[in-house]
Design an enzyme around this catalytic site. Structure first.
Site, short mmCIF file in Angstrom:
data_model
loop_
_atom_site.label_atom_id
_atom_site.label_comp_id
_atom_site.label_asym_id
_atom_site.label_seq_id
_atom_site.Cartn_x
_atom_site.Cartn_y
_atom_site.Cartn_z
N ASP A 37 0.74 -0.92 0.21
CA ASP A 37 0.12 -0.08 0.29
C ASP A 37 1.28 1.52 0.62
O ASP A 37 2.07 0.79 0.63
CB ASP A 37 -1.01 0.13 1.11
N ILE A 38 0.27 2.07 -0.49
CA ILE A 38 1.17 3.43 -1.41
C ILE A 38 1.40 4.56 -0.04
O ILE A 38 2.18 5.27 0.95
CB ILE A 38 0.47 4.54 -1.91
N GLN A 64 -14.68 2.27 1.40
CA GLN A 64 -14.66 2.13 -0.08
C GLN A 64 -13.53 2.59 -0.61
O GLN A 64 -14.80 3.75 -1.55
CB GLN A 64 -14.75 0.66 -0.91
N HIS A 74 -10.41 -5.30 -3.19
CA HIS A 74 -8.83 -5.08 -3.19
C HIS A 74 -8.86 -5.80 -0.94
O HIS A 74 -9.94 -5.58 -0.74
CB HIS A 74 -7.64 -3.89 -3.28
N HIS A 113 -7.30 -5.46 2.09
CA HIS A 113 -6.29 -5.13 2.89
C HIS A 113 -5.03 -6.78 3.78
O HIS A 113 -5.86 -6.96 4.35
CB HIS A 113 -6.09 -4.53 3.93
P1 AMP Z 1 -9.79 1.25 0.23
O1 AMP Z 1 -10.27 2.80 1.33
O2 AMP Z 1 -10.34 -0.02 1.22
O3 AMP Z 1 -10.04 1.66 -0.80
O4 AMP Z 1 -8.07 0.91 0.53
C1 AMP Z 1 -7.69 2.10 -0.61
C2 AMP Z 1 -5.93 2.35 -0.02
O5 AMP Z 1 -4.84 1.96 -1.60
C3 AMP Z 1 -5.70 3.07 0.06
O6 AMP Z 1 -5.13 2.13 1.10
C4 AMP Z 1 -4.89 3.63 -0.01
O7 AMP Z 1 -3.33 4.24 0.09
C5 AMP Z 1 -3.90 2.53 -1.45
N1 AMP Z 1 -3.76 3.28 -2.39
C6 AMP Z 1 -4.08 4.18 -3.11
N2 AMP Z 1 -3.62 4.50 -4.85
C7 AMP Z 1 -2.55 3.70 -4.42
C8 AMP Z 1 -1.43 3.20 -5.19
N3 AMP Z 1 -1.43 3.61 -6.70
N4 AMP Z 1 -0.76 1.86 -4.61
C9 AMP Z 1 -0.84 1.12 -3.78
N5 AMP Z 1 -1.74 1.98 -2.71
C10 AMP Z 1 -2.43 2.84 -2.85
#
Ligand code: AMP
Length: 124
Positions: free
Chosen positions: A36-37, A101, A107, A109
């Site tokens: 995760d970024i 979300q 996805h 986590h």
């Molecule tokens: P959610 O709130 O469950 O939809 O989680 C989305 C997740 O995606 C968050 O934890 C973000 O930090 C992560 N995220 C968004 N863009 C990227 C990216 N380019 N690379 C890796 N993680 C990302």
């Protein structure tokens, strides 16, 4: 709100197509996993299926069985590959608006690397 129709321009679709980079930890025919970024724990990895599924709801209702099995096997394999089985880890899949979300491609986590505490942060 999480859209019902899959948007092929969502960020994880772009990662799957290789249009933007990711810090990859695992890939097979069914799934891709990457860090995760914006990590919320010492280990914070996302596992996504290779298919156009908005959410857990969409995936479990519409994906072929082979992909569902392959995806969940990949989640377990990623955790084993990161040596998380013994210390333990937490899985989370936000689905829809109440769950906050943010990215409309399913996805899961994986959180690990410290004592994660109780399951949900309670509102004050
Ligand atoms: P959610 O709130 O469950 O939809 O989680 C989305 C997740 O995606 C968050 O934890 C973000 O930090 C992560 N995220 C968004 N863009 C990227 C990216 N380019 N690379 C890796 N993680 C990302």
């Amino acid at each position: 709100m999480t859209p019902k129709a899959y948007d092929p321009e969502n960020i994880f679709a772009k990662i799957l197509r290789g249009e933007i980079p990711c810090n990859k930890v695992f890939e097979d025919e069914h799934a891709l996993a990457f860090h995760d970024i914006n990590p919320q724990a010492p280990v914070h990895v996302l596992v996504i299926p290779k298919g156009d599924y908005v959410s857990m709801d969409d995936f479990t209702a519409s994906a072929p069985e082979e992909l569902i099995v392959g995806f969940f096997r990949a989640v377990g394999e990623v955790a084993r590959g990161l040596n998380l089985v013994d210390p333990g880890y937490r899985l989370l899949a936000n689905s829809g608006a109440d769950a906050h979300q943010e990215v409309a491609h399913l996805h899961v986590h994986i959180f690990a690397g410290r004592r994660l505490g109780p399951m949900l942060v309670r509102p004050d």
